[in-house]
Design a protein around this motif. Sequence first.
Motif, mmCIF file in Angstrom:
data_model
loop_
_atom_site.group_PDB
_atom_site.id
_atom_site.type_symbol
_atom_site.label_atom_id
_atom_site.label_comp_id
_atom_site.label_asym_id
_atom_site.label_seq_id
_atom_site.Cartn_x
_atom_site.Cartn_y
_atom_site.Cartn_z
ATOM 1 N N MET A 40 -1.367 -0.284 0.617
ATOM 2 C CA MET A 40 -1.306 0.968 0.840
ATOM 3 C C MET A 40 -2.532 1.553 1.807
ATOM 4 N N LEU A 96 0.649 3.782 -9.058
ATOM 5 C CA LEU A 96 0.565 2.723 -8.029
ATOM 6 C C LEU A 96 -0.034 1.257 -8.736
ATOM 7 N N ASP A 107 5.208 6.343 -3.451
ATOM 8 C CA ASP A 107 4.573 5.286 -2.798
ATOM 9 C C ASP A 107 5.065 5.239 -1.240
#
Length: 490
Positions: free
Chosen positions: A400, A392, A181
């Motif tokens: 993101m 995620l 991430d």
Amino acid sequence: MRLSTALVAIGATVASALPQIEIKGNQFYFTGNGSEFKIRGLAYQPGGQQAFKSDGNDRFDPLSRPDQCRRDAAVIQSLGANVIRVYNLHADLNHDECVTVFNNAGIYLMLDVNSPVVNTHINKENAKSTYHHGYLENVFKVVEAFKGYSNVIAFFAGNEIIDDKKQARENPPYIRAVTRDLKQYIKKHSDRFIAVGYAATDTRSESGAGRDSVVDLWNYLGCSIEGEQDDMSRADFFAVNIYSWCGDATWESSGYPELVKNFAETSLPIFWSEHGCNKPEGEPRPFNEIAAMYGREEMIKTFAGGLVFEYTQEENKYGLVTLSDKKDIMGSNVKLMKDFENLSKQYDGVDWNKIKNIKTDSMKVVPPPKCSSDMILGKSNFASDFSAIPKLPSQAQKFMDDGVSLNNKGKLLDSMDYKFKQKIMDSNGSEVTKQFALVEMPDAKVNDAPSNKGSGGANGGKDDKSAASSVALGAAAVVAPVMAALAAML
Ligand SMILES: *[C@@H]1O[C@H](CO)[C@@H](O)[C@H](O)[C@H]1NC(C)=O
Ligand SMILES: *[C@@H]1O[C@H](CO)[C@@H](O)[C@H](O)[C@H]1NC(C)=O
Ligand SMILES: *[C@@H]1O[C@H](CO)[C@@H](O)[C@H](O)[C@H]1NC(C)=O
């Protein structure tokens, strides 16, 4: 950007970016000239973790109080450190002045994105319930707060979240998830490379996660799932908090030969995210490991340097300096401990020029191995299923995609003050503040090792007498008295 001598002379300064650092094979290197960059630094958290103030009007972290940073950057600079590691940061505090202080002193930062506050770390007892969008929002805010400072070269995605066998089975997939991430976020929202890695507990004892666990974790985090070079969940580096070299230990008794053997074929940089065993208790640490870490051929080849734990003396007694007024971390005077003087002597004994001249283009690069459960030695204790890395969380996708919002994105300042009011004492209690003037490195030079500063350091050490003004004093001029003081000690 070049710093003009004229500007220096009148006391104004221009923030200059330290050289960009990237990774090739198992080493960090300067993008500009391909020379290796060896980490030589320390952990910086005055007041210890307890001092991290997470609530109230006077919330602070180690990089939010400039008066403290000026004092400490002067001491750390004179030691010759080129990196500090900082744990526990608040994304929404202003860090501009502190980070500029360290930048202009020629010192890079490696930062932990986690803190002890709820929702800002993966709980090692229950990783699953703490890996969620709220957690990731804070992680990404830390990136936003610090990505604009060019001397920030790395983020630790985690620190010591595997201590025992249960955690070794359950937690590795979460480390890969957070690493992924962070790397994806940086790729999308930063205009330069910032390394992402992990700081492991040294769990080589049987009471920990088992003999093979550090090797297993290195294999687990360093392999590539589809065999691709840029696997996003693969760590850029692997660091270990290693305290196995104590007191007068020798190379043979330190446990280091085992580390060299285990990690000789590493595809990514490995370094000591903490070192400096404090046994036998109550005695100054000799730091004999420094000569091995930066002097032995096999160590230089295999590892990328290390960070001494830690700047200030706290309850757990790993300090290099003591704060005379524990209640006033920022305003306190600083007393150097014998540990500081010992470490300084050890650094002084290393042939840094030899290290500086190592070029990464001549080194052997090991490509990342393809992940496979076969590489995990202690399978019964350690995660070996690479398909178990959590995705995620869907609610974090918008962070993101669009980036998290943060009002105070960090930026280096164009000018700053180098003076500090606190006093610095040597280990006998004599005041030595004048020898520790904070020096602005000209032309964005990286802070050099003490033994190298005499030649070609800041300003060549002659064109300025005004250490007390906000102007740089030549590093040579500053270092010489420190060396003289150390020599006098012997
Ligand atoms: C470290 O400091 C102690 C106390 O001053 C001293 O006895 C010892 O020799 C020093 N060790 C090194 C390696 O300088
Ligand atoms: C490479 O560049 C870095 C950063 O400017 C510098 O510190 C280092 O001394 C250079 N290496 C050599 C061999 O000149
Ligand atoms: C501290 O005092 C001792 C004993 O007088 C002396 O030998 C030593 O050099 C002093 N240390 C420093 C750093 O001045």
